[in-house]
Design a protein around this motif. Structure first.
Motif, PDB file in Angstrom:
ATOM      1  N   LEU A 195       0.825  -1.203   0.000  1.00 31.27           N
ATOM      2  CA  LEU A 195       0.000   0.000   0.000  1.00 31.27           C
ATOM      3  C   LEU A 195       0.866   1.262   0.000  1.00 31.27           C
ATOM      4  CD1 LEU A 195      -2.833  -0.995   2.503  1.00 31.27           C
ATOM      5  CD2 LEU A 195      -2.770  -1.237   0.031  1.00 31.27           C
ATOM      6  N   ALA A 205      -8.625  -0.923   2.313  1.00 32.25           N
ATOM      7  CA  ALA A 205      -7.900  -2.194   2.407  1.00 32.25           C
ATOM      8  C   ALA A 205      -8.432  -2.967   3.609  1.00 32.25           C
ATOM      9  CB  ALA A 205      -6.399  -1.942   2.557  1.00 32.25           C
ATOM     10  N   ARG A 222      -3.587  -5.887   1.729  1.00 34.15           N
ATOM     11  CA  ARG A 222      -4.370  -6.272   0.559  1.00 34.15           C
ATOM     12  C   ARG A 222      -5.309  -7.418   0.926  1.00 34.15           C
ATOM     13  NH1 ARG A 222      -3.562 -10.530  -2.903  1.00 34.15           N
ATOM     14  NH2 ARG A 222      -4.574 -10.354  -4.937  1.00 34.15           N
ATOM     15  N   SER A 262      -6.715 -10.593  -0.053  1.00 34.33           N
ATOM     16  CA  SER A 262      -6.308 -11.608  -1.031  1.00 34.33           C
ATOM     17  C   SER A 262      -7.492 -12.315  -1.677  1.00 34.33           C
ATOM     18  CB  SER A 262      -5.391 -12.636  -0.356  1.00 34.33           C
ATOM     19  OG  SER A 262      -6.058 -13.244   0.752  1.00 34.33           O
ATOM     20  N   GLN A 278      -8.012  -6.161  -7.228  1.00 37.54           N
ATOM     21  CA  GLN A 278      -6.662  -6.169  -6.653  1.00 37.54           C
ATOM     22  C   GLN A 278      -6.658  -6.212  -5.126  1.00 37.54           C
ATOM     23  OE1 GLN A 278      -4.816  -2.579  -8.044  1.00 37.54           O
ATOM     24  NE2 GLN A 278      -6.067  -1.228  -6.786  1.00 37.54           N
ATOM     25  N   GLY A 279      -7.790  -5.943  -4.505  1.00 35.78           N
ATOM     26  CA  GLY A 279      -7.886  -6.089  -3.056  1.00 35.78           C
ATOM     27  C   GLY A 279      -7.581  -4.841  -2.259  1.00 35.78           C
ATOM     28  N   TYR A 280      -7.381  -3.716  -2.911  1.00 40.35           N
ATOM     29  CA  TYR A 280      -7.158  -2.449  -2.212  1.00 40.35           C
ATOM     30  C   TYR A 280      -7.346  -1.297  -3.199  1.00 40.35           C
ATOM     31  CZ  TYR A 280      -2.612  -2.287  -4.532  1.00 40.35           C
ATOM     32  OH  TYR A 280      -1.623  -2.255  -5.479  1.00 40.35           O
ATOM     33  N   GLN A 281      -7.520  -0.105  -2.652  1.00 42.42           N
ATOM     34  CA  GLN A 281      -7.607   1.112  -3.449  1.00 42.42           C
ATOM     35  C   GLN A 281      -6.884   2.217  -2.699  1.00 42.42           C
ATOM     36  OE1 GLN A 281      -8.956   1.748  -6.454  1.00 42.42           O
ATOM     37  NE2 GLN A 281      -9.821  -0.293  -6.817  1.00 42.42           N
TER      38      GLN A 281
END
Length: 344
Positions: free
Chosen positions: A161, A223, A232, A234, A239-242
Motif C-alpha cells: 500500500l 484495504a 491487501r 487476497s 486487486q484487493g485495495y484502493q
C-alpha cells in the motif's frame, strides 16, 4: 342501533389503521435489510463488509473488515539513501541514475546521438559500433527506498500500500551532506547531482543523479484490517485495495457498491414500533390488560424478525441466524403471554 354502527365503524378504522401500521413496519424492515444485503453482496466482491473509520485508528471488532480511511500519511520512519546520505520524510524515495551515452536511433535510417539514459546502452548491439563505444557499466544504479513505517488515520500501511501511494515530486539533494568520496565527484546542478565539469555541455560517460519522492498529501485508503495494519484483501475479485488522492467517499472509491442505509438501528427500532403499534390496534378489542401492550410488541418483534430473516436469505448465515433467533424469541413471548391470558 346508531351506537352499534358507531362501534363497528370505530373497530373497522382501528383494524384498518393497525393493518397499515403493521404493513409499514414490515416494509421499513424489508427495505432496510435488503439495502444492507445489497451493500454486503457488492462489498464482498472487494473483500468484505466496509468499516468507514475515523482518525482513531483500529478499534475492537474491526479485525478482518475492509476499512475506508482518509488522512495525510504520517511517515514514522523516513526512507534513507545511504550512498548519498539523503533522508526525506516521504513514503517512497526513488533514486534515478543516468549516464551520457551513445544510443542508436532507427528513424529513416540508422544514426547515433549522445543523450542521457538510465539504462546501459550496449555498443555490441549497435549496427555501427565503431566510433560509438560506451562505458562498460553504470557506476551507480537506481533504487527505491521505502519508509520503515507509514500510517494513515492511525492505521499502519503494509509495503504494498505504501508503494501504491500516488504522485511524485522532485527532491533537491544537499551537497553539503554528501560523503567525502562522492563530494569530490558530484556537484549540484538545478535539482540533481552531476559529474559533468560543464553541466551545460556533458561529455560521454558523465553521470547525473536525481531523486523523486511521493508527496505527503491527503489520501484515501481502502484495504483489509489485519491487526493494526491495512493489507491487501487476497480473496477479493479485484486487486484487493484502493489508494486515491484526497478525501473520498465509498461511492468514489467503489462506485459499484451502494451506500448502506443510514441510521440502521433507528430504522430497525422504528419498524418494530410501527409493527407493535399496528398489532396493538388490531388487538384493540382485547384492551382489558396491560399485558396486551407487551403482547402487541412481541407480535411486532416476531413479524419484523421473520421479514428481516427472509430478506437476508442468500446473503450469509450470521444475519439469518441472528434474525431467526429474534423471531423465535418473539414467538416464545407471544405463546407464553397467550397461555397466561387464557388461564386468567
Amino acid at each position: 342501533m346508531r351506537r352499534q354502527l358507531r362501534i363497528g365503524t370505530q373497530a373497522l378504522l382501528l383494524r384498518g389503521g393497525g393493518a397499515l401500521l403493521l404493513i409499514a413496519g414490515l416494509g421499513l424492515a424489508a427495505v432496510t435489510e435488503r439495502g444492507l444485503l445489497a451493500h454486503h453482496l457488492a462489498a464482498a466482491r472487494h473483500g468484505g463488509d466496509v468499516v468507514q473509520a475515523g482518525a482513531r485508528g483500529p478499534q475492537p471488532g474491526q479485525h478482518g473488515s475492509m476499512v475506508l480511511v482518509s488522512g495525510t500519511p504520517d511517515v514514522v520512519e523516513s526512507p534513507h539513501d545511504a550512498d548519498f546520505n539523503l533522508t526525506v520524510p516521504t513514503p517512497v524515495l526513488s533514486r534515478r541514475v543516468e549516464m551520457f551515452q551513445w544510443r542508436e536511433v532507427r528513424a529513416g535510417g540508422v544514426h547515433y546521438e549522445l543523450d542521457w539514459s538510465d539504462e546501459l546502452q550496449d555498443t555490441a548491439r549497435f549496427e555501427q559500433p565503431r566510433g560509438h563505444a560506451n562505458p562498460k557499466a553504470m557506476p551507480l544504479r537506481g533504487e527505491r527506498f521505502m519508509a520503515g513505517k507509514v500510517k494513515v488515520g492511525g492505521f499502519e500501511l503494509e509495503p504494498m500500500l505504501v508503494r501504491a501511494l500516488p504522485g511524485t515530486e522532485t527532491v533537491a539533494p544537499d551537497p553539503s551532506r554528501l560523503p567525502a568520496n562522492l563530494a569530490a565527484s558530484f556537484s549540484l546542478y538545478h535539482a540533481y547531482l552531476t559529474t559533468s565539469v560543464d553541466p551545460g555541455s556533458p561529455r560521454l560517460g558523465d553521470v547525473r543523479v536525481s531523486w523523486q519522492a511521493v508527496p505527503v498529501q491527503p489520501v484515501t485508503v481502502f484495504a483489509r484490517l489485519d491487526g493494526n495494519r491495512l493489507v491487501r484483501a487476497s480473496l477479493a475479485d479485484d486487486q484487493g485495495y484502493q489508494v486515491q488522492v484526497g478525501e473520498r467517499s465509498l461511492s468514489d472509491v467503489l462506485p459499484d457498491v451502494p451506500e448502506p442505509p443510514e441510521f440502521t438501528t433507528a430504522r430497525r427500532a422504528g419498524a418494530i414500533v410501527l409493527a407493535g403499534l399496528g398489532a396493538f390496534l388490531l388487538l384493540w378489542e382485547r384492551r382489558r390488560r396491560v399485558g396486551d401492550v407487551v403482547l402487541a410488541l412481541a407480535v411486532g418483534v416476531t413479524a419484523i424478525g421473520a421479514v428481516s430473516c427472509a430478506s437476508w436469505l442468500g446473503g450469509g448465515w450470521p444475519p439469518v441466524l441472528a434474525w431467526l433467533a429474534v423471531t423465535a424469541a418473539g414467538v416464545l413471548v407471544v405463546l407464553l403471554l397467550h397461555r397466561r391470558m387464557a388461564r386468567a
